[in-house]
Design a protein around this motif. Structure first.
Motif, PDB file in Angstrom:
ATOM      1  N   LEU A  34     -46.826 -45.279 -11.362  1.00 27.63           N
ATOM      2  CA  LEU A  34     -46.392 -46.413 -10.555  1.00 27.63           C
ATOM      3  C   LEU A  34     -45.094 -46.053  -9.853  1.00 27.63           C
ATOM      4  N   GLN A  35     -45.080 -46.168  -8.538  1.00 33.67           N
ATOM      5  CA  GLN A  35     -43.860 -45.932  -7.781  1.00 33.67           C
ATOM      6  C   GLN A  35     -43.198 -47.263  -7.442  1.00 33.67           C
TER       7      GLN A  35
ATOM      8  N   GLY B 167     -51.146 -51.012 -18.070  1.00 32.62           N
ATOM      9  CA  GLY B 167     -51.494 -49.673 -18.519  1.00 32.62           C
ATOM     10  C   GLY B 167     -50.914 -48.536 -17.718  1.00 32.62           C
ATOM     11  N   ALA B 168     -50.027 -48.827 -16.759  1.00 32.94           N
ATOM     12  CA  ALA B 168     -49.358 -47.751 -16.021  1.00 32.94           C
ATOM     13  C   ALA B 168     -48.234 -47.219 -16.903  1.00 32.94           C
ATOM     14  N   CYS B 169     -48.432 -46.035 -17.459  1.00 27.87           N
ATOM     15  CA  CYS B 169     -47.500 -45.495 -18.456  1.00 27.87           C
ATOM     16  C   CYS B 169     -46.383 -44.663 -17.844  1.00 27.87           C
ATOM     17  N   ASN B 170     -46.431 -44.432 -16.532  1.00 25.02           N
ATOM     18  CA  ASN B 170     -45.458 -43.579 -15.868  1.00 25.02           C
ATOM     19  C   ASN B 170     -44.857 -44.336 -14.695  1.00 25.02           C
ATOM     20  N   LEU B 171     -43.537 -44.224 -14.546  1.00 22.22           N
ATOM     21  CA  LEU B 171     -42.821 -44.930 -13.483  1.00 22.22           C
ATOM     22  C   LEU B 171     -41.978 -43.931 -12.707  1.00 22.22           C
ATOM     23  N   LEU B 172     -42.151 -43.893 -11.386  1.00 19.11           N
ATOM     24  CA  LEU B 172     -41.343 -43.039 -10.524  1.00 19.11           C
ATOM     25  C   LEU B 172     -40.374 -43.929  -9.760  1.00 19.11           C
ATOM     26  N   CYS B 173     -39.089 -43.730 -10.005  1.00 18.96           N
ATOM     27  CA  CYS B 173     -38.048 -44.557  -9.404  1.00 18.96           C
ATOM     28  C   CYS B 173     -37.534 -43.902  -8.123  1.00 18.96           C
ATOM     29  N   LEU B 174     -37.626 -44.623  -7.017  1.00 19.03           N
ATOM     30  CA  LEU B 174     -37.267 -44.088  -5.712  1.00 19.03           C
ATOM     31  C   LEU B 174     -36.293 -45.014  -5.003  1.00 19.03           C
ATOM     32  N   THR B 175     -35.364 -44.429  -4.261  1.00 19.30           N
ATOM     33  CA  THR B 175     -34.503 -45.257  -3.421  1.00 19.30           C
ATOM     34  C   THR B 175     -35.299 -45.793  -2.243  1.00 19.30           C
ATOM     35  N   GLY B 176     -36.091 -44.943  -1.595  1.00 22.40           N
ATOM     36  CA  GLY B 176     -36.960 -45.376  -0.506  1.00 22.40           C
ATOM     37  C   GLY B 176     -36.420 -45.008   0.863  1.00 22.40           C
ATOM     38  N   ASP B 177     -37.344 -44.802   1.803  1.00 24.79           N
ATOM     39  CA  ASP B 177     -36.984 -44.504   3.186  1.00 24.79           C
ATOM     40  C   ASP B 177     -36.470 -45.767   3.876  1.00 24.79           C
TER      41      ASP B 177
END
Length: 347
Positions: free
Chosen positions: A95-96, A118-128
């Protein structure tokens, strides 16, 4: 890759000692396997079948699928929506969350919702920035950046509290990730920036496109010198790679996509090829072979925009999975792949 303690294929696994999530990606990385992740471009559609169709291209070749979150500040189906559809049938998803579009109230709610589905992974982004996308008139939020979002997500998971201090009844069991770009100046600052993200909670890193192996090697040496690649709190680094369609597209990307470094030698190689698209795939395979041998690299993130069908060929030809077959719906039950079967997977 099969795990002896999985209750039902495709479902969340028991959390092992030293692990923070019930997900397959963390299992594969901590087992020392070379992990492969890729991403789907969310559709401009509300049709769930389109999402499943796009994900099925990667069946048996990737350990987790990123669902991008308004990449390039362009509007598509949400990352949470894509992850919801994919986790329902057992795919491992990443999940982003981009800080561009939400404040901290919305992002903390999305973290809980993502973990619950059930999304076990999180990608943390500042964003464009919004000026880069198809809604330049939109109001950017940027209440947080990627580092502060990592800190809040880690607090939700480990301290079982919202940023406000209010207690969370059941915390999100998530493996935290971030993005990094080792390939653009100031090069000496990039490992230090990565160290800040690891200190904030990042456990895996997906990088920007890598077309310069020497810069990646230098980056990994510096990251190792900082002590980030060893011990129970080590970070798992997955360099980004992808096939280039032509020398012309490579030039366009270099000139118009911020942060992508493509050396002149890469463009010259494509220009000298009889079939530039095929050469772009061969280049990707060569890079994958070289990345595989760099100490400290834990996998690769393959970004094959509009060439998603080539991911299977790239993985198959390079053999980087060493014979293992990542789980996908129907891998362990051939009946699930037959749409005429009464046991076929349904939404």
């Amino acid at each position: 890759m099969k795990f002896e303690d999985e209750p039902v294929p495709g479902y969340s696994l028991p959390i092992l000692p030293g692990h923070v999530s019930p997900g397959r990606l963390e299992r594969v990385l901590r087992a020392g396997k070379f992990a492969i992740t890729s991403e789907i471009d969310p559709p401009d559609s509300a049709d769930p079948a389109e999402v499943l169709k796009r994900a099925a291209i990667f069946d048996g070749y990737v350990d987790a699928i990123n669902a991008t979150d308004g990449s390039g500040a362009n509007c598509h189906m949400s990352s949470a929506g894509v992850c919801s559809l994919l986790t329902r049938v057992g795919y491992a998803t990443i999940l982003q969350i981009s800080c561009r579009d939400r404040n901290r109230i919305a992002m903390q709610g999305e973290i809980l919702g993502g973990a619950a589905m059930g999304a076990c992974n999180l990608l943390c982004l500042t964003g464009d920035g919004v000026q880069a996308g198809d809604h330049p008139q939109a109001k950017p939020v940027f209440d947080l950046d990627s580092i502060s979002l990592l800190q809040i997500a880690r607090g939700m998971r480990d301290e079982q509290r919202f940023e406000s201090g209010r207690r969370i009844e059941t915390p999100p069991r998530i493996f935290l990730g971030a993005a990094e770009n080792p390939f653009v100046p100031p090069l000496d600052w990039r490992p230090l920036r990565l160290a800040k993200k690891v200190a904030a909670g990042a456990q895996f890193i997906q990088t920007q496109y890598c077309f310069d192996i020497e810069r990646l090697r230098d980056f990994m040496l510096k990251v190792n010198d900082l002590g980030l690649l060893e011990g129970p709190d080590r970070v798992f680094i997955l360099p980004g790679i992808g096939p280039l369609a032509s020398a012309r597209s490579a030039r366009w990307i270099r000139e118009h996509v911020p942060g992508v470094h493509i050396p002149d030698a890469v463009i010259a190689r494509l220009e000298g090829a009889e079939n530039q698209k095929e050469e772009g795939k061969r280049l990707c395979m060569d890079l994958l072979h070289e990345i595989r041998e760099i100490p400290g690299v834990s996998g690769a993130h393959i970004m094959a925009y509009r060439q998603e069908h080539s991911v299977a060929e790239i993985i198959e030809t390079t053999g980087v999975l060493e014979g293992r077959v990542p789980w996908y719906p129907g891998r362990d039950d051939p009946k699930a792949l037959n749409p005429e079967s009464p046991d076929a997977l349904q939404l």
